[in-house]
Design an enzyme around this catalytic site. Sequence first.
Site, PDB file in Angstrom:
ATOM      1  N   GLU A 194      -9.921   5.735   3.011  1.00  0.00           N
ATOM      2  CA  GLU A 194     -10.801   4.465   3.688  1.00  0.00           C
ATOM      3  C   GLU A 194      -9.621   3.403   4.006  1.00  0.00           C
ATOM      4  O   GLU A 194      -8.480   3.120   3.281  1.00  0.00           O
ATOM      5  CB  GLU A 194     -11.661   4.209   2.717  1.00  0.00           C
ATOM      6  CG  GLU A 194     -11.176   3.139   1.434  1.00  0.00           C
ATOM      7  CD  GLU A 194     -10.174   3.649   0.746  1.00  0.00           C
ATOM      8  OE1 GLU A 194     -10.091   5.031   0.446  1.00  0.00           O
ATOM      9  OE2 GLU A 194      -9.380   2.976  -0.281  1.00  0.00           O
ATOM     10  N   SER A 226       1.677  -9.746  -0.720  1.00  0.00           N
ATOM     11  CA  SER A 226       1.596  -8.191  -0.747  1.00  0.00           C
ATOM     12  C   SER A 226       1.403  -7.717   0.555  1.00  0.00           C
ATOM     13  O   SER A 226       1.801  -6.333   0.721  1.00  0.00           O
ATOM     14  CB  SER A 226       0.226  -8.127  -1.337  1.00  0.00           C
ATOM     15  OG  SER A 226      -0.980  -8.803  -0.557  1.00  0.00           O
ATOM     16  N   LYS A 276       0.695  -1.323   0.104  1.00  0.00           N
ATOM     17  CA  LYS A 276      -0.203   0.193   0.054  1.00  0.00           C
ATOM     18  C   LYS A 276       0.913   1.419  -0.082  1.00  0.00           C
ATOM     19  O   LYS A 276       0.423   2.390  -0.539  1.00  0.00           O
ATOM     20  CB  LYS A 276      -0.875  -0.125   1.259  1.00  0.00           C
ATOM     21  CG  LYS A 276      -2.009  -1.104   1.145  1.00  0.00           C
ATOM     22  CD  LYS A 276      -3.049  -0.912   0.097  1.00  0.00           C
ATOM     23  CE  LYS A 276      -4.315  -1.660   0.192  1.00  0.00           C
ATOM     24  NZ  LYS A 276      -5.175  -1.796  -1.057  1.00  0.00           N
TER      25      LYS A 276
END
Lengths: 402, 261
Positions: A112, A379, A90
């Site tokens: 969010e 990830s 991210k």
Amino acid sequence: MALRAQTGPYFGDFGGRFVPESLIAALDELGEAYSLAKLDPAFAEELAELGRSYTGRPSIITEVPRFAAHAGGARIILKREDLNHTGSHKINNVLGQALLTKRIGKTRVIAETGAGQHGVATATAAALFDLDCTIYMGEVDTERQALNVARMRLLGAEVIAVTSGSRTLKDAINDAMRDWVTNVETTNYIFGTVAGPHPFPEMVRDFQKIIGEEARQQVLDLTGALPTAVAACVGGGSNAIGLFHAFLDDADVRIYGFEAGGEGAETPRHAATITKGRPGVLHGARSFMLQDEDGQTIESHSISAGLDYPGVGPEHSWLADIGRAEYRPVTDDEAMQALRLLTRTEGIIPAIESAHALAGALELARELGPDATILVNLSGRGDKDMDTAAKYFELYDEENAK
Amino acid sequence: MRTVAPVIARRNDEADGALIGYLPVGFPTLDESVEAAVALVENGVDILELGLPYSDPVMDGPVIQAATQQALANGFRLSHGFEAVRRITERVAAPVLIMTYWNPVVQYGVDRFADDLAAAGGAGLITPDLIPDEGADWIAASDRTGLDRVFLAAPTSTDPRLAQTIDASRGFVYAVSTMGITGARADLDEAARTLVGRLQAAGAEASCVGVGISTAAQVAEVLGYAQGAIVGSALVRALAEGGVQAAGSLAAELARGTRSE
């Protein structure tokens, strides 16, 4: 046209800008700032330097033979986005969007978050760039990811527990959009995935595609060939598109996205959007989504908060539609078993999200045979999921269990 | 077909402008929502805006969210929207617009939705998350059926976008009074007056202002420069707290704002 050259607002029939007029000026402003930044070598260099000196790029790849031995002996190679600063992919996107926020002169960011990974990454960038930061998180998720809530608050962010609707990621997006409509003059919305209205799907993909660009070369260097298949988990789909993008025009490389099958894609409790949904409009884009006959969004379910989303990015819908990528469901239990297997055989604890890709890779390894090489995007790391895992595998001493 | 333009024109002749009242279908029940809508008209509301409850209403504030969520929990179906339009238009002469987020229309089928709305006696649609750029299907369907189509204009809309919105709209342009979501506000933004002025300069025949209007004084203020005033959350709150009678009483009070002096 090369598949890699596809830009927004439309990916085939998918994408667009289905938002209130009040947001159009902000989306235009962001899109224009991004278009200019893309052409500016100074922007690319600033982002690359942050990658090197802050995130820890390039992330390494790790071959996991003891894990792969459980599925017939194909080579399985992990792209280690879990080793990034803040613990997931991210951060790649957030640093890009935070730089853009500075460029357009806004002083506050909102985001969010589902699992909290994007919220933590955004709060981190806000601390680094001295921006005010508000994170919207479904109340259900603040409970199952309490550690990440604390992390965001320590970083200086305000965390708002969203109590409307199903109290999960989709409702957090609704409230973030309401905030943005109200405070658009001072505020930039750092959207966390490749869904949402244009320019988000294209822009977030561009900030994430470094995953595949690095990994493609790293696998070539390690094995002398491109992988047989690439695999990633898909919620909104940002880590997946980040891995897939570099391989889209490598026709011999198979591409697989693994969706959250929850308690089973044949049950009502899953988040397998492409597998079980149909096209509709949600959160500003036309894409596959889980919905009833009347077009009301159906609440999704996954043991992984980060995949618990009834929509998916429009580029994935397009790749599924044209047959370039295949999307399959992985159940909660399959993901948890893969999480434990990787941990026990390789000493790497993955995020539950990423464990869906690992379970998928085991399935692919059995199908493709021992000569195959499968590149998996790891990830995120599993630190945030320890409570879920401890309960799932009954790892707490009984007297300490809550 | 009962469209809104003649009503707005008439109310601007005989009074200061039109009062448009919003209620969601199915709140607190389907029957009561029909009764409440009729009561609004009987108490001076000129045009009805019926909201279809939707799972992800990004333009709505807490009052309307709570009401529409309850309607969904009570089993609201899209067919109830057409039923409500039919029952209301059988009893009162006011035109009825449907306010709906876009996905339910897409799933129902844009043409089928237009046909069924026209057949039920509806006047057209207000589409809060559909911009004209994405609205080709709806523009074609509304041209074919003659339904009104109300697009939104915002204080941040550029001049070219306002021109496009005016061009695409039929009935009126919905001028969003302030940057934000639905809900009563103590002070109406000066932005509304500026926006309506820009719309008129760009050739809009009718601009109606919504978001944040809850009192007769605010209605009067808005009708000083716009052709209509839209009240939503305040009416929904009255209905939630005092039932059909309270909603009717508030409508009568708001209607006093349409007549100056």
